[in-house]
Design a protein around this motif. Structure first.
Motif, PDB file in Angstrom:
ATOM      1  N   ASP A   1      16.462  27.230   6.280  1.00  0.00           N
ATOM      2  CA  ASP A   1      17.799  27.738   6.887  1.00  0.00           C
ATOM      3  C   ASP A   1      17.110  28.260   8.216  1.00  0.00           C
ATOM      4  OD1 ASP A   1      19.160  27.290   4.533  1.00  0.00           O
ATOM      5  OD2 ASP A   1      19.075  29.349   3.764  1.00  0.00           O
ATOM      6  N   TYR A   2      15.866  28.829   8.271  1.00  0.00           N
ATOM      7  CA  TYR A   2      15.622  29.395   9.713  1.00  0.00           C
ATOM      8  C   TYR A   2      15.441  28.300  10.805  1.00  0.00           C
ATOM      9  CZ  TYR A   2      13.757  32.860  12.860  1.00  0.00           C
ATOM     10  OH  TYR A   2      13.247  33.747  13.837  1.00  0.00           O
ATOM     11  N   GLU A   3      14.708  27.165  10.139  1.00  0.00           N
ATOM     12  CA  GLU A   3      14.749  25.846  11.235  1.00  0.00           C
ATOM     13  C   GLU A   3      16.027  25.399  11.456  1.00  0.00           C
ATOM     14  OE1 GLU A   3      11.955  24.004  12.096  1.00  0.00           O
ATOM     15  OE2 GLU A   3      10.651  25.371  11.452  1.00  0.00           O
ATOM     16  N   ASP A   4      17.136  25.553  10.596  1.00  0.00           N
ATOM     17  CA  ASP A   4      18.421  25.093  10.885  1.00  0.00           C
ATOM     18  C   ASP A   4      19.108  25.993  11.830  1.00  0.00           C
ATOM     19  OD1 ASP A   4      18.027  22.919   9.271  1.00  0.00           O
ATOM     20  OD2 ASP A   4      19.073  23.861   7.488  1.00  0.00           O
ATOM     21  N   ALA A   5      18.873  27.296  11.940  1.00  0.00           N
ATOM     22  CA  ALA A   5      19.579  28.179  12.692  1.00  0.00           C
ATOM     23  C   ALA A   5      18.945  28.054  14.244  1.00  0.00           C
ATOM     24  CB  ALA A   5      18.880  29.507  12.258  1.00  0.00           C
ATOM     25  N   ILE A   6      17.674  27.904  14.284  1.00  0.00           N
ATOM     26  CA  ILE A   6      16.931  27.410  15.892  1.00  0.00           C
ATOM     27  C   ILE A   6      17.519  26.235  16.324  1.00  0.00           C
ATOM     28  CG2 ILE A   6      14.909  27.004  16.757  1.00  0.00           C
ATOM     29  CD1 ILE A   6      13.502  28.764  14.862  1.00  0.00           C
ATOM     30  N   ALA A   7      17.538  25.340  15.315  1.00  0.00           N
ATOM     31  CA  ALA A   7      18.350  24.109  15.960  1.00  0.00           C
ATOM     32  C   ALA A   7      19.823  24.130  16.450  1.00  0.00           C
ATOM     33  CB  ALA A   7      18.226  22.958  14.734  1.00  0.00           C
ATOM     34  N   ALA A   8      20.728  24.814  15.496  1.00  0.00           N
ATOM     35  CA  ALA A   8      21.984  25.275  15.896  1.00  0.00           C
ATOM     36  C   ALA A   8      22.094  25.840  17.218  1.00  0.00           C
ATOM     37  CB  ALA A   8      22.610  25.922  14.612  1.00  0.00           C
ATOM     38  N   ALA A   9      21.138  26.877  17.427  1.00  0.00           N
ATOM     39  CA  ALA A   9      21.101  27.354  18.788  1.00  0.00           C
ATOM     40  C   ALA A   9      20.740  26.817  19.775  1.00  0.00           C
ATOM     41  CB  ALA A   9      20.217  28.827  18.576  1.00  0.00           C
ATOM     42  N   GLY A  10      20.251  25.276  19.676  1.00  0.00           N
ATOM     43  CA  GLY A  10      19.985  24.536  20.763  1.00  0.00           C
ATOM     44  C   GLY A  10      18.356  24.519  20.958  1.00  0.00           C
ATOM     45  N   GLY A  11      17.722  25.154  20.047  1.00  0.00           N
ATOM     46  CA  GLY A  11      16.388  25.226  20.409  1.00  0.00           C
ATOM     47  C   GLY A  11      15.847  26.550  21.057  1.00  0.00           C
ATOM     48  N   ILE A  12      14.554  26.899  21.135  1.00  0.00           N
ATOM     49  CA  ILE A  12      13.818  27.987  21.762  1.00  0.00           C
ATOM     50  C   ILE A  12      13.779  27.616  23.328  1.00  0.00           C
ATOM     51  CG2 ILE A  12      12.399  29.756  21.878  1.00  0.00           C
ATOM     52  CD1 ILE A  12      12.338  29.678  18.762  1.00  0.00           C
ATOM     53  N   ASP A  13      14.383  28.341  24.153  1.00  0.00           N
ATOM     54  CA  ASP A  13      13.936  28.170  25.673  1.00  0.00           C
ATOM     55  C   ASP A  13      12.317  28.720  26.219  1.00  0.00           C
ATOM     56  OD1 ASP A  13      16.530  26.838  26.577  1.00  0.00           O
ATOM     57  OD2 ASP A  13      17.401  28.768  25.978  1.00  0.00           O
ATOM     58  N   LEU A  14      12.350  29.781  25.771  1.00  0.00           N
ATOM     59  CA  LEU A  14      10.808  30.472  25.974  1.00  0.00           C
ATOM     60  C   LEU A  14      10.442  30.888  24.768  1.00  0.00           C
ATOM     61  CD1 LEU A  14       9.799  31.979  29.226  1.00  0.00           C
ATOM     62  CD2 LEU A  14       9.615  33.253  26.968  1.00  0.00           C
ATOM     63  N   GLN A  15       9.187  30.769  24.333  1.00  0.00           N
ATOM     64  CA  GLN A  15       8.511  31.497  23.271  1.00  0.00           C
ATOM     65  C   GLN A  15       7.620  32.296  23.782  1.00  0.00           C
ATOM     66  OE1 GLN A  15       9.122  31.138  19.489  1.00  0.00           O
ATOM     67  NE2 GLN A  15       7.712  33.069  19.784  1.00  0.00           N
ATOM     68  N   ILE A  16       7.527  33.677  23.350  1.00  0.00           N
ATOM     69  CA  ILE A  16       6.453  34.354  23.712  1.00  0.00           C
ATOM     70  C   ILE A  16       5.603  34.608  22.441  1.00  0.00           C
ATOM     71  CG2 ILE A  16       6.011  37.003  24.070  1.00  0.00           C
ATOM     72  CD1 ILE A  16       8.866  37.440  24.974  1.00  0.00           C
ATOM     73  N   LEU A  17       4.219  34.530  22.877  1.00  0.00           N
ATOM     74  CA  LEU A  17       3.255  34.309  22.072  1.00  0.00           C
ATOM     75  C   LEU A  17       1.994  35.269  22.064  1.00  0.00           C
ATOM     76  CD1 LEU A  17       2.616  30.761  21.581  1.00  0.00           C
ATOM     77  CD2 LEU A  17       3.715  32.004  19.861  1.00  0.00           C
ATOM     78  N   GLY A  18       1.347  35.954  21.367  1.00  0.00           N
ATOM     79  CA  GLY A  18      -0.040  36.482  21.486  1.00  0.00           C
ATOM     80  C   GLY A  18      -1.070  35.622  20.636  1.00  0.00           C
ATOM     81  N   VAL A  19      -2.055  35.915  20.417  1.00  0.00           N
ATOM     82  CA  VAL A  19      -3.093  34.922  19.944  1.00  0.00           C
ATOM     83  C   VAL A  19      -4.204  35.978  19.232  1.00  0.00           C
ATOM     84  CG1 VAL A  19      -4.884  34.940  21.593  1.00  0.00           C
ATOM     85  CG2 VAL A  19      -5.091  33.125  19.973  1.00  0.00           C
ATOM     86  N   GLY A  20      -4.308  35.568  17.851  1.00  0.00           N
ATOM     87  CA  GLY A  20      -5.181  36.415  16.943  1.00  0.00           C
ATOM     88  C   GLY A  20      -6.538  36.139  17.183  1.00  0.00           C
ATOM     89  N   THR A  21      -7.669  37.223  16.789  1.00  0.00           N
ATOM     90  CA  THR A  21      -9.121  36.882  17.128  1.00  0.00           C
ATOM     91  C   THR A  21      -9.545  35.768  16.539  1.00  0.00           C
ATOM     92  OG1 THR A  21      -9.481  38.363  15.071  1.00  0.00           O
ATOM     93  CG2 THR A  21      -9.544  39.419  17.148  1.00  0.00           C
ATOM     94  N   ASN A  22      -8.752  35.008  15.375  1.00  0.00           N
ATOM     95  CA  ASN A  22      -9.342  33.730  14.745  1.00  0.00           C
ATOM     96  C   ASN A  22      -8.636  32.618  15.301  1.00  0.00           C
ATOM     97  OD1 ASN A  22      -6.945  34.190  13.507  1.00  0.00           O
ATOM     98  ND2 ASN A  22      -7.572  33.951  11.489  1.00  0.00           N
ATOM     99  N   GLY A  23      -7.653  32.832  16.503  1.00  0.00           N
ATOM    100  CA  GLY A  23      -6.958  31.631  16.925  1.00  0.00           C
ATOM    101  C   GLY A  23      -5.661  31.313  16.582  1.00  0.00           C
ATOM    102  N   HIS A  24      -5.167  32.344  15.847  1.00  0.00           N
ATOM    103  CA  HIS A  24      -3.727  32.215  15.112  1.00  0.00           C
ATOM    104  C   HIS A  24      -2.856  32.283  15.971  1.00  0.00           C
ATOM    105  CE1 HIS A  24      -3.809  36.161  13.716  1.00  0.00           C
ATOM    106  NE2 HIS A  24      -2.797  36.257  13.877  1.00  0.00           N
ATOM    107  N   ILE A  25      -1.761  31.668  16.034  1.00  0.00           N
ATOM    108  CA  ILE A  25      -0.621  31.928  16.879  1.00  0.00           C
ATOM    109  C   ILE A  25       0.597  31.823  15.783  1.00  0.00           C
ATOM    110  CG2 ILE A  25      -1.057  31.261  18.959  1.00  0.00           C
ATOM    111  CD1 ILE A  25       0.060  28.469  18.713  1.00  0.00           C
ATOM    112  N   GLY A  26       1.566  32.820  15.811  1.00  0.00           N
ATOM    113  CA  GLY A  26       2.645  33.205  14.720  1.00  0.00           C
ATOM    114  C   GLY A  26       1.479  33.665  13.907  1.00  0.00           C
ATOM    115  N   PHE A  27       1.590  33.368  12.536  1.00  0.00           N
ATOM    116  CA  PHE A  27       0.664  33.607  11.520  1.00  0.00           C
ATOM    117  C   PHE A  27       0.154  32.162  11.010  1.00  0.00           C
ATOM    118  CE2 PHE A  27       2.259  37.982  10.757  1.00  0.00           C
ATOM    119  CZ  PHE A  27       1.335  38.552  11.198  1.00  0.00           C
ATOM    120  N   ASN A  28       0.083  31.311  11.855  1.00  0.00           N
ATOM    121  CA  ASN A  28      -0.470  29.957  11.384  1.00  0.00           C
ATOM    122  C   ASN A  28      -2.096  30.179  11.606  1.00  0.00           C
ATOM    123  OD1 ASN A  28       1.838  27.694  11.570  1.00  0.00           O
ATOM    124  ND2 ASN A  28       2.227  29.149  13.381  1.00  0.00           N
TER     125      ASN A  28
END
Length: 260
Positions: free
Chosen positions: A115-142
């Motif tokens: 549902d979340y993927e669908d909602a992002i797509a319905a909004a036209g996709g993300i124009d600008l994504q803010i990120l930090g980075v974890g000490t082990n190199g993760h972004i988001g919680f990937n």
């Protein structure tokens, strides 16, 4: 990938805010991906200041949170939906109904992820994504080992990540073991990615994802494939970059019309 090295967090927040302000003035209903943690706070502080002092208008902006804990009750102080409200959206004029986050409290996590993927797509996709980075190199919680093509899904937090996040809770035992996060493939779909990092504790991760190989062992390294990834870091986080002089020279001589 553009790497910009600045003196400290205040300058980082201002430059990242410049990029967001430029986007909003050109596209008032821009879709912004919102990150939590310590790294984005200088950005949110600066955007709130510009809203209060300069009249920067967020009334049509739409926001999508990067991730959410699984198992915290709705309204929990440290749920990321509440953190984003507290640190940013309640400080500007974003309409509450325009701020979205993945559902970590549902009994159907896979369905909520789609549902979340669908909602992002319905909004036209993300124009600008803010990120930090974890000490082990993760972004988001990937976390390390994540598929470079992954979409929004449930992930088990690495113990290092739980320890890093324990400062937001009363005790490590209160930090959930699971999260819902946008996947690396989801993040890569954003038209512009702005990652910020500061402090010596991020120096290894910055070196690895900027100058190391692209590998699932360092999830942020996938950004080397992004057509417009802006990495804004302070001197301490840049300390282990072999190409720091080159990055400084490129930014100092960048054409003004290019912006951030």
């Amino acid at each position: 990938m553009e790497v910009i090295i600045l003196p400290g967090s205040k300058e980082i927040g201002a430059l990242a805010a410049d990029s967001i302000e430029s986007l909003i003035r050109a596209k008032p209903d821009a879709v912004i991906g919102l990150a939590t943690g310590s790294s984005p706070l200088p950005i949110y502080d600066e955007l709130a200041r510009r809203h209060d002092g300069d009249g920067l208008n967020f009334s049509q902006v739409r926001g999508f949170a990067l991730d959410e804990y699984v198992g915290l009750p709705v309204g929990h102080y440290e749920s990321y939906r509440e953190v984003i409200r507290r640190e940013f959206t309640n400080r500007v004029d974003v309409a509450p109904e325009n701020v979205h986050g993945p559902d970590g409290s549902t009994g159907d996590v896979p369905g909520a992820c789609q549902d979340y993927e669908d909602a992002i797509a319905a909004a036209g996709g993300i124009d600008l994504q803010i990120l930090g980075v974890g000490t082990n190199g993760h972004i988001g919680f990937n976390e390390p080992g994540s598929s470079l093509a992954s979409r929004t899904r449930i992930k088990t937090l690495a113990e290092q990540t739980r320890q890093d996040n324990a400062r937001f809770f009363d005790h490590l035992d209160q930090v959930p073991h699971h999260v819902v996060t946008q996947g690396l493939g989801t993040i890569m779909d954003a038209r512009h990615v702005v990652l910020v990092a500061f402090g010596a504790g991020k120096a290894d991760a910055v070196r690895d994802f900027v100058e190391g190989p692209v590998t699932a062992s360092c999830p942020a390294s996938v950004l080397q494939f992004h057509p417009r990834a802006t990495i804004i870091i302070d001197e301490a986080a840049a300390a282990k970059l072999a190409g720091a002089r080159t990055y400084r020279h490129a930014f100092a001589n960048k054409p003004a019309w290019q912006g951030v």
